[in-house]
Every structure is written in structure tokens, then in C-alpha cells.
Design an enzyme around this catalytic site. Structure first.
Site, short mmCIF file in Angstrom:
data_model
loop_
_atom_site.label_atom_id
_atom_site.label_comp_id
_atom_site.label_asym_id
_atom_site.label_seq_id
_atom_site.Cartn_x
_atom_site.Cartn_y
_atom_site.Cartn_z
N PRO A 15 -31.42 21.31 58.90
CG PRO A 15 -30.79 23.24 60.03
CD PRO A 15 -31.60 22.76 58.86
CG ASN A 16 -28.80 19.78 63.83
OD1 ASN A 16 -27.63 19.39 63.75
ND2 ASN A 16 -29.11 21.04 64.10
NE ARG A 23 -28.45 14.34 71.42
CZ ARG A 23 -28.65 15.63 71.09
NH1 ARG A 23 -28.35 16.05 69.90
NH2 ARG A 23 -29.16 16.49 71.96
CE1 TYR A 28 -37.68 17.64 66.83
CE2 TYR A 28 -35.73 17.06 68.11
CZ TYR A 28 -36.56 18.01 67.57
OH TYR A 28 -36.29 19.34 67.75
CB ALA A 81 -32.73 25.37 63.68
CG HIS A 84 -37.41 28.64 64.73
ND1 HIS A 84 -38.78 28.48 64.75
CD2 HIS A 84 -36.88 27.40 64.99
CE1 HIS A 84 -39.07 27.20 65.05
NE2 HIS A 84 -37.92 26.53 65.19
CG ASP A 91 -36.49 36.31 50.43
OD1 ASP A 91 -37.59 36.62 50.93
OD2 ASP A 91 -35.48 37.04 50.51
CD GLU A 105 -43.42 26.20 58.54
OE1 GLU A 105 -43.96 27.17 57.94
OE2 GLU A 105 -42.97 26.28 59.69
CG HIS A 107 -42.39 22.27 62.18
ND1 HIS A 107 -41.07 22.59 62.03
CD2 HIS A 107 -43.11 23.27 61.62
CE1 HIS A 107 -40.98 23.75 61.40
NE2 HIS A 107 -42.20 24.18 61.14
CB ILE A 108 -41.09 15.78 63.96
CG1 ILE A 108 -40.50 15.43 62.58
CG2 ILE A 108 -41.32 14.53 64.81
CD1 ILE A 108 -39.05 14.95 62.63
CB SER A 109 -41.77 18.74 68.02
OG SER A 109 -41.17 19.91 67.47
NE ARG A 114 -39.42 21.26 71.08
CZ ARG A 114 -38.46 20.90 70.24
NH1 ARG A 114 -38.74 20.74 68.95
NH2 ARG A 114 -37.23 20.71 70.67
NE ARG A 118 -37.13 24.17 70.03
CZ ARG A 118 -35.98 23.83 69.44
NH1 ARG A 118 -35.86 23.88 68.15
NH2 ARG A 118 -34.94 23.43 70.17
O1 CA2 Z 1 -40.28 19.57 65.12
C1 CA2 Z 1 -39.62 19.74 64.09
O2 CA2 Z 1 -39.73 19.04 63.08
C2 CA2 Z 1 -38.55 20.85 64.07
O3 CA2 Z 1 -38.54 21.42 62.75
C3 CA2 Z 1 -37.23 20.16 64.37
C4 CA2 Z 1 -36.06 21.14 64.48
C5 CA2 Z 1 -36.40 22.28 65.43
O4 CA2 Z 1 -35.35 23.24 65.40
C6 CA2 Z 1 -37.71 22.96 65.08
O5 CA2 Z 1 -37.97 23.95 66.06
C7 CA2 Z 1 -38.84 21.96 65.05
C8 CA2 Z 1 -34.80 20.46 65.05
C9 CA2 Z 1 -34.36 19.25 64.33
C10 CA2 Z 1 -33.26 18.60 65.14
O6 CA2 Z 1 -33.35 17.21 64.94
C11 CA2 Z 1 -32.78 16.37 65.84
C12 CA2 Z 1 -32.97 15.06 65.62
C13 CA2 Z 1 -32.44 14.13 66.50
C14 CA2 Z 1 -31.69 14.54 67.56
C15 CA2 Z 1 -31.50 15.89 67.77
C16 CA2 Z 1 -32.03 16.81 66.89
#
Ligand code: CA2
Length: 151
Positions: A15-16, A23, A28, A81, A84, A91, A105, A107-109, A114, A118
Site C-alpha cells: 500500500p501507498n 511525497r 523514499y 505497512a 508490520h 502466511d 523482503e 524496504h526502501i528506507s 524510524r 516499524r
Molecule cells: O521503506 C519502505 O520501503 C517501507 O516498506 C515503506 C512503507 C512503510 O510503511 C514501511 O515501514 C517501510 C510505506 C510506503 C509509503 O509510500 C509512500 C510513498 C510516497 C509518499 C508517501 C508514502
């Protein structure tokens, strides 16, 4: 173990992540999913297909993991998200690795630097490995590892 040669890698995004590039560039980066796809496509040898998808729907992500099992396709997964708290996704991820397929798995960050919520991943315990904190290179490293480890 699964011995089908790797011809396709599923790169699944939760998601997102469809909002990448619009943003929070300080967290990111400034690239969007099309940029990520281009980076991965140019990083793989000829004959390897990058099948990059994004959804905000937990059920759809789970269905894609079932598809990975049924088609014996390795997976790079940024669960976003869902990382978490989604035991349903955990599963489904376990079905992939129990089938002998790699699921990396990514993650960008680096979630560990954080907010506290997380710091835990319900996915990591069933993943083949975890790569976090390298921006889009986290995905590239995941794809590289799948290709290095293929039989
Ligand atoms: O660091 C990552 O890749 C995350 O999986 C990104 C998730 C976050 O919930 C994880 O803790 C770490 C959030 C993705 C939201 O992506 C956005 C992209 C642009 C603007 C706002 C949110």
C-alpha cells in the site's frame, strides 16, 4: 527445492507505494514505480522478465503470492505497512518459501531507524532474506540475489 529455471521475477509492492515520487522524497527518494521498473529491467540479463506490480489491497497481494507458488516464480516483496501487522500476508509469504521459492523482503528506507512500530516485521521470519535502507537499490540487490542463487 524448486528447480524450474528463473525466467520471471515478481516484484510486488504494497500500500501507498504507488505514490512514490510524489511525497516524502527525503525518505523514499524522488523516483516513481516506473523509474524502479526501468532500473530493474536494465539490471537483469536478457531473458529475465521483471513483473512489477503494486496494490493497496491486502487480498490482491495475497493472491499474487499464491500465483507465485502456482507458477514457481521467485518474489521480491515490499509489503509496505503490511510488513508490520499482516498475518495473512505472512502466511501467504510462508507458502512461497515453503514451496522452495525465494522471497526477498525489501524496504526502501531502513525501518529500524524510524518510528517504533516499524521496527517489527511479521514477514521477515518467513522470508528468505531481508534488504532495507538502500533506496531502490534494495530491490536491485534482491533481484541480484535471486539470480545469483538460481539453479
Ligand atoms: O521503506 C519502505 O520501503 C517501507 O516498506 C515503506 C512503507 C512503510 O510503511 C514501511 O515501514 C517501510 C510505506 C510506503 C509509503 O509510500 C509512500 C510513498 C510516497 C509518499 C508517501 C508514502
Amino acid at each position: 527445492m524448486n528447480h524450474k529455471p528463473v525466467t520471471r521475477i515478481l516484484v510486488l509492492n504494497g500500500p501507498n507505494l504507488g505514490r512514490l515520487g510524489s511525497r516524502e522524497p527525503e525518505v523514499y527518494g524522488s523516483g516513481n514505480l516506473a523509474d524502479l521498473e526501468a532500473l530493474l529491467v536494465e539490471s537483469v540479463p536478457p531473458g529475465i522478465e521483471i513483473d512489477l506490480r503494486q496494490t493497496n489491497d491486502e487480498g490482491e497481494l495475497i493472491d499474487w503470492l499464491h500465483e507465485a507458488v502456482d507458477s514457481a516464480t521467485p518474489v521480491v516483496l515490499n509489503p509496505a505497512a503490511f510488513t508490520h501487522y499482516s498475518y495473512g500476508l505472512r502466511d501467504a509469504a510462508a507458502l512461497v518459501t515453503k514451496a522452495g521459492l525465494p522471497l526477498i523482503e525489501v524496504h526502501i528506507s531502513n525501518p529500524h531507524t524510524r518510528e517504533e512500530f516499524r521496527h517489527d516485521s511479521v514477514i521477515s521470519g518467513v522470508a528468505t532474506g531481508v534488504i532495507a535502507g538502500f533506496g531502490f537499490d534494495s530491490y536491485r540487490l534482491g533481484v541480484d540475489q535471486i539470480l545469483r542463487a538460481r539453479s
